[in-house]
Scaffold this motif. Sequence first.
Motif, PDB file in Angstrom:
ATOM      1  N   ALA A   1     -69.185 -19.130 160.205  1.00  0.00           N
ATOM      2  CA  ALA A   1     -69.556 -18.146 159.195  1.00  0.00           C
ATOM      3  C   ALA A   1     -70.229 -16.937 159.822  1.00  0.00           C
ATOM      4  O   ALA A   1     -70.004 -15.798 159.406  1.00  0.00           O
TER       5      ALA A   1
ATOM      6  N   ARG B   1     -73.760 -16.244 153.162  1.00  0.00           N
ATOM      7  CA  ARG B   1     -72.466 -16.713 153.680  1.00  0.00           C
ATOM      8  C   ARG B   1     -72.658 -17.913 154.599  1.00  0.00           C
ATOM      9  O   ARG B   1     -71.848 -18.849 154.578  1.00  0.00           O
TER      10      ARG B   1
ATOM     11  N   ALA C   1     -71.468 -21.879 153.772  1.00  0.00           N
ATOM     12  CA  ALA C   1     -70.626 -22.631 154.702  1.00  0.00           C
ATOM     13  C   ALA C   1     -71.262 -23.966 155.070  1.00  0.00           C
ATOM     14  O   ALA C   1     -70.572 -24.992 155.169  1.00  0.00           O
TER      15      ALA C   1
ATOM     16  N   ALA D   1     -70.075 -25.121 161.266  1.00  0.00           N
ATOM     17  CA  ALA D   1     -69.678 -24.309 160.110  1.00  0.00           C
ATOM     18  C   ALA D   1     -70.520 -23.047 160.036  1.00  0.00           C
ATOM     19  O   ALA D   1     -70.012 -21.961 159.717  1.00  0.00           O
TER      20      ALA D   1
END
Length: 444
Positions: A313, A81, A85, A309
Amino acid sequence: MDTEDTQVLALPRSRTANERLHALIPGGAHTYAKGDDQYPDNLAPVISHGRGAHVWDVDGNRYVEYGSGLRSVSLGHAHPRVIEAVRRELDRGSNFVRPSIVEVEAAERFLATVPTAEMVKFAKNGSDATTAAVRLARAATGRPRVALCADHPFFSVDDWFIGTTPMSAGIPSSTNELTVAFPYGDLAATEELLTRYEGEVACLILEPATHTEPPPGYLAGLRELADRHGCVLIFDEMITGFRWSEAGAQGLYGVVPDLSTFGKALGNGFAVSALAGRRDLMELGGLRHSGDRVFLLSTTHGAETHSLAAAMAVQSTYVEEGVTARLHALGERLAAGVREVAAHMGVGDHLVVLGRASNLVFATLDEHGQPSQRYRTLFLRRLLAGGVLAPSFVVSSALSEADVDHTVDVVAQACAVYRKALDAADPTPWLAGRPVKPVFRRLA
């Protein structure tokens, strides 16, 4: 000694790589805690890559890893994940002449996760954030002194803290004199310090919890002392952030500091830290006030888009997947297993597991019950030989129960050797070289 005692791990490529590192980088690493002096002689693996809870060295050995990235990689290496991102941002540019929309999105996400704070500013490392907090406290109070918790090992690479350590070379004594210390858990001693330097202490800075839980009422008592003496209360949540709760120790214990600093787990290995706190304090570093300006944080790469980012995440993953609870469950399984085998092997009073389940460390005590770098060396050698890289027992959520059980099996083998060394009252035959060394020491 039998062959089990003399088992060694050959790391020829790592040894060569360590020589190259020392030839070009002071200390052979970019963080002293990663130095090869922290590992047994000739057993300091140089990492090739990692995936989940495992890392591989340049010699091809695989290890179950603890304390990943000095506690920063709490979700495991290359977490899908987080990586996804980051990938989404990489081809959109990472740094611009004006703020990116990602900056406000990251700030909104952070403040939703840590609702006790009203504003946040991002940076790249913990030292920048803690030093900015100290500067802000001094500006807000007009006072020169910093009071830090003497029982906590590290706050910043900057002079106000490093001057208090054995590695104070290069720091003027006049700087050192402005930092004073208080003991953790002792409100009376802290009040005595604030009274002694009445009107001079700008802030109290501490980790709200470490290897021990705060005594009942302690953090609330510090809050009251700071208010009564007019100083700023700063929680260093670099470690406790996300590991204690998504909102850190302040979210768990319900005591709100004036300022707090986050990092490490915030980016799962990507470089991002945060200073957060009360709006009236934080805004002193902004543009919407009429007083003297505070040069709070101004970092070229502080708002690098892919790191922000990654942070978003990480926060989403923690909340949606219950990561903090998993860290605690894994840590509890590990601690119980280690304590059981240590007791079974007769070293339960010498190999001691400490700390909150999500942030376990271990102490190695000699035949007199005193902390021992030599017994730590013996223990680390045995762990490495069993494929466990563990300067601490700090877990990541990528560990499987099988990883934990394997670690406990390796610890059991190490404890058998530990017992033999204790019976001999001398671990030297099992060290195969110099002992590991503490990070903070005066001489190299």
